[in-house]
Scaffold this active site. Sequence first.
Site, PDB file in Angstrom:
ATOM      1  N   HIS A   7       0.572  -1.466   0.206  1.00 19.53           N
ATOM      2  CA  HIS A   7      -0.145  -0.179  -0.090  1.00 19.53           C
ATOM      3  C   HIS A   7       0.682   1.310   0.004  1.00 19.53           C
ATOM      4  O   HIS A   7       1.320   1.259   0.728  1.00 19.53           O
ATOM      5  CB  HIS A   7      -1.320   0.057   1.301  1.00 19.53           C
ATOM      6  CG  HIS A   7      -0.134  -0.324   2.313  1.00 19.53           C
ATOM      7  ND1 HIS A   7       0.017  -0.900   3.509  1.00 19.53           N
ATOM      8  CD2 HIS A   7      -0.161   0.882   3.535  1.00 19.53           C
ATOM      9  CE1 HIS A   7       0.484  -1.158   4.272  1.00 19.53           C
ATOM     10  NE2 HIS A   7       0.573   0.578   4.588  1.00 19.53           N
ATOM     11  N   HIS A  79       3.812   6.871   3.983  1.00 23.85           N
ATOM     12  CA  HIS A  79       5.098   6.051   3.495  1.00 23.85           C
ATOM     13  C   HIS A  79       4.707   4.797   2.601  1.00 23.85           C
ATOM     14  O   HIS A  79       3.258   5.119   1.705  1.00 23.85           O
ATOM     15  CB  HIS A  79       4.978   5.299   4.610  1.00 23.85           C
ATOM     16  CG  HIS A  79       3.741   4.878   5.129  1.00 23.85           C
ATOM     17  ND1 HIS A  79       3.225   4.499   6.918  1.00 23.85           N
ATOM     18  CD2 HIS A  79       3.236   2.965   5.616  1.00 23.85           C
ATOM     19  CE1 HIS A  79       1.735   4.067   6.408  1.00 23.85           C
ATOM     20  NE2 HIS A  79       1.761   2.837   5.877  1.00 23.85           N
ATOM     21  N   GLU A 130       7.299   1.512   5.216  1.00 23.93           N
ATOM     22  CA  GLU A 130       7.233  -0.020   5.802  1.00 23.93           C
ATOM     23  C   GLU A 130       7.503  -1.057   5.293  1.00 23.93           C
ATOM     24  O   GLU A 130       6.960  -1.300   4.229  1.00 23.93           O
ATOM     25  CB  GLU A 130       5.577   0.487   6.136  1.00 23.93           C
ATOM     26  CG  GLU A 130       4.413  -0.353   7.543  1.00 23.93           C
ATOM     27  CD  GLU A 130       3.060  -0.649   7.689  1.00 23.93           C
ATOM     28  OE1 GLU A 130       2.730   0.252   6.506  1.00 23.93           O
ATOM     29  OE2 GLU A 130       3.120  -1.493   7.677  1.00 23.93           O
TER      30      GLU A 130
HETATM   31  C1  LIG Z   1       0.775  -0.166  11.219  1.00 23.24           C
HETATM   32  C2  LIG Z   1      -0.337  -0.041  10.794  1.00 23.24           C
HETATM   33  C3  LIG Z   1      -0.364   0.502   9.182  1.00 23.24           C
HETATM   34  C4  LIG Z   1      -0.076  -0.256   8.693  1.00 23.24           C
HETATM   35  O1  LIG Z   1      -0.088  -0.328   7.616  1.00 23.24           O
HETATM   36  O2  LIG Z   1      -0.369  -1.477   9.265  1.00 23.24           O
HETATM   37  C5  LIG Z   1       0.247   1.720  10.008  1.00 23.24           C
HETATM   38  O3  LIG Z   1       1.044   1.884   8.554  1.00 23.24           O
HETATM   39  S1  LIG Z   1       0.244   3.120  10.824  1.00 23.24           S
HETATM   40  C6  LIG Z   1       1.668   4.575  10.206  1.00 23.24           C
HETATM   41  C7  LIG Z   1       2.087   5.020  10.949  1.00 23.24           C
HETATM   42  N1  LIG Z   1       2.922   4.830  11.935  1.00 23.24           N
HETATM   43  C8  LIG Z   1       4.169   5.141  11.895  1.00 23.24           C
HETATM   44  O4  LIG Z   1       4.220   5.915  10.840  1.00 23.24           O
HETATM   45  C9  LIG Z   1       5.612   4.183  11.968  1.00 23.24           C
HETATM   46  C10 LIG Z   1       6.765   5.058  11.903  1.00 23.24           C
HETATM   47  N2  LIG Z   1       6.842   6.718  12.487  1.00 23.24           N
HETATM   48  C11 LIG Z   1       7.568   7.325  13.118  1.00 23.24           C
HETATM   49  O5  LIG Z   1       8.066   6.530  13.809  1.00 23.24           O
HETATM   50  C12 LIG Z   1       7.886   8.236  13.120  1.00 23.24           C
HETATM   51  O6  LIG Z   1       6.337   9.094  12.297  1.00 23.24           O
HETATM   52  C13 LIG Z   1       8.889   9.274  12.473  1.00 23.24           C
HETATM   53  C14 LIG Z   1      10.486   8.874  13.492  1.00 23.24           C
HETATM   54  C15 LIG Z   1       8.723   8.714  10.774  1.00 23.24           C
HETATM   55  C16 LIG Z   1       9.100  10.513  12.712  1.00 23.24           C
HETATM   56  O7  LIG Z   1       8.947  10.808  13.757  1.00 23.24           O
HETATM   57  P1  LIG Z   1       9.672  11.917  15.003  1.00 23.24           P
HETATM   58  O8  LIG Z   1       9.175  12.219  15.835  1.00 23.24           O
HETATM   59  O9  LIG Z   1      10.637  12.050  14.371  1.00 23.24           O
HETATM   60  O10 LIG Z   1       9.235  12.615  14.012  1.00 23.24           O
HETATM   61  P2  LIG Z   1      10.094  14.604  13.418  1.00 23.24           P
HETATM   62  O11 LIG Z   1       8.441  15.385  12.727  1.00 23.24           O
HETATM   63  O12 LIG Z   1      10.875  15.059  13.942  1.00 23.24           O
HETATM   64  O13 LIG Z   1      10.991  13.802  11.529  1.00 23.24           O
HETATM   65  C17 LIG Z   1      12.264  14.310  11.573  1.00 23.24           C
HETATM   66  C18 LIG Z   1      12.491  14.029  10.130  1.00 23.24           C
HETATM   67  O14 LIG Z   1      11.181  13.158   9.647  1.00 23.24           O
HETATM   68  C19 LIG Z   1      10.795  13.901   8.815  1.00 23.24           C
HETATM   69  N3  LIG Z   1       9.782  12.899   8.516  1.00 23.24           N
HETATM   70  C20 LIG Z   1       9.139  12.383   9.565  1.00 23.24           C
HETATM   71  N4  LIG Z   1       8.177  11.633   8.525  1.00 23.24           N
HETATM   72  C21 LIG Z   1       7.919  11.314   7.273  1.00 23.24           C
HETATM   73  C22 LIG Z   1       7.067  10.779   6.397  1.00 23.24           C
HETATM   74  N5  LIG Z   1       6.094  10.312   6.790  1.00 23.24           N
HETATM   75  N6  LIG Z   1       7.827  11.097   5.416  1.00 23.24           N
HETATM   76  C23 LIG Z   1       8.470  11.754   5.337  1.00 23.24           C
HETATM   77  N7  LIG Z   1       9.510  12.283   6.182  1.00 23.24           N
HETATM   78  C24 LIG Z   1       9.383  12.165   7.137  1.00 23.24           C
HETATM   79  C25 LIG Z   1      10.708  14.849   9.304  1.00 23.24           C
HETATM   80  O15 LIG Z   1       9.954  15.649   8.109  1.00 23.24           O
HETATM   81  C26 LIG Z   1      11.553  15.286   9.590  1.00 23.24           C
HETATM   82  O16 LIG Z   1      12.314  15.859   8.636  1.00 23.24           O
HETATM   83  P3  LIG Z   1      13.680  17.326   8.983  1.00 23.24           P
HETATM   84  O17 LIG Z   1      14.402  17.682   7.951  1.00 23.24           O
HETATM   85  O18 LIG Z   1      14.328  16.860  10.383  1.00 23.24           O
HETATM   86  O19 LIG Z   1      12.495  18.232   9.229  1.00 23.24           O
HETATM   87 CO    CO Z   2       1.086   1.392   6.294  1.00 23.91          CO
END
Ligand SMILES: CC[C@H](C(=O)O)C(=O)SCCNC(=O)CCNC(=O)[C@H](O)C(C)(C)COP(=O)(O)OP(=O)(O)OC[C@H]1O[C@@H](n2cnc3c(N)ncnc32)[C@H](O)[C@@H]1OP(=O)(O)O
Ligand code: CO
Length: 134
Positions: A7, A79, A130
Amino acid sequence: MLGRVNHVALAVPDLAAATAAYEKTLGARVSEPQALPEHGVTVVFVELPNTKIELLEPLGENSPIAAFLAKSPGGGMHHICYEVDDILAARDELKKGGARILGEGEPKTGAHGKPVLFLHPKDFFGTLIELEQV
Ligand SMILES: CC[C@H](C(=O)O)C(=O)SCCNC(=O)CCNC(=O)[C@H](O)C(C)(C)COP(=O)(O)OP(=O)(O)OC[C@H]1O[C@@H](n2cnc3c(N)ncnc32)[C@H](O)[C@@H]1OP(=O)(O)O
Ligand SMILES: [Co+2]
């Protein structure tokens, strides 16, 4: 390592509005909303012939998509999820190569009841990845 695209996920500020846009405006088949408190999101899947679109709305106070939506209030691509045959083997190979596995590094159960892991977007050209074991 990678199989099919399972997805592509979009973070949205209003799940009902996004669902209606896909169902009514774009004529797609959509699932019922599914709350995933462990992941801090509510999801709707849009079923396409070759893959799915996952619509994500924040759930609870510590949603991992809250900061993303604060930066992009109108929503955006969050993602991409690739299928793998063996998630632990994939994780170990990625770790050896220096990629950051998010969370505790242990797979959690995702929306399809299968093990999933996330890889840091900074390690993959600005795209959050993911992995889902199928
Ligand atoms: C699993 C259930 C379901 C499924 O499919 O089955 C799902 O998909 S649930 C989806 C939701 N879950 C997650 O997203 C889990 C993993 N995500 C994380 O651990 C955090 O969101 C993380 C680490 C990606 C970012 O968290 P953080 O607290 O570090 O946020 P920041 O805003 O400080 O981000 C740091 C840096 O990364 C860039 N960033 C954040 N998210 C994204 C993204 N989705 N795509 C691209 N870039 C991303 C953000 O802009 C910051 O960049 P910077 O240059 O430092 O500003
Ligand atoms: Co997902």
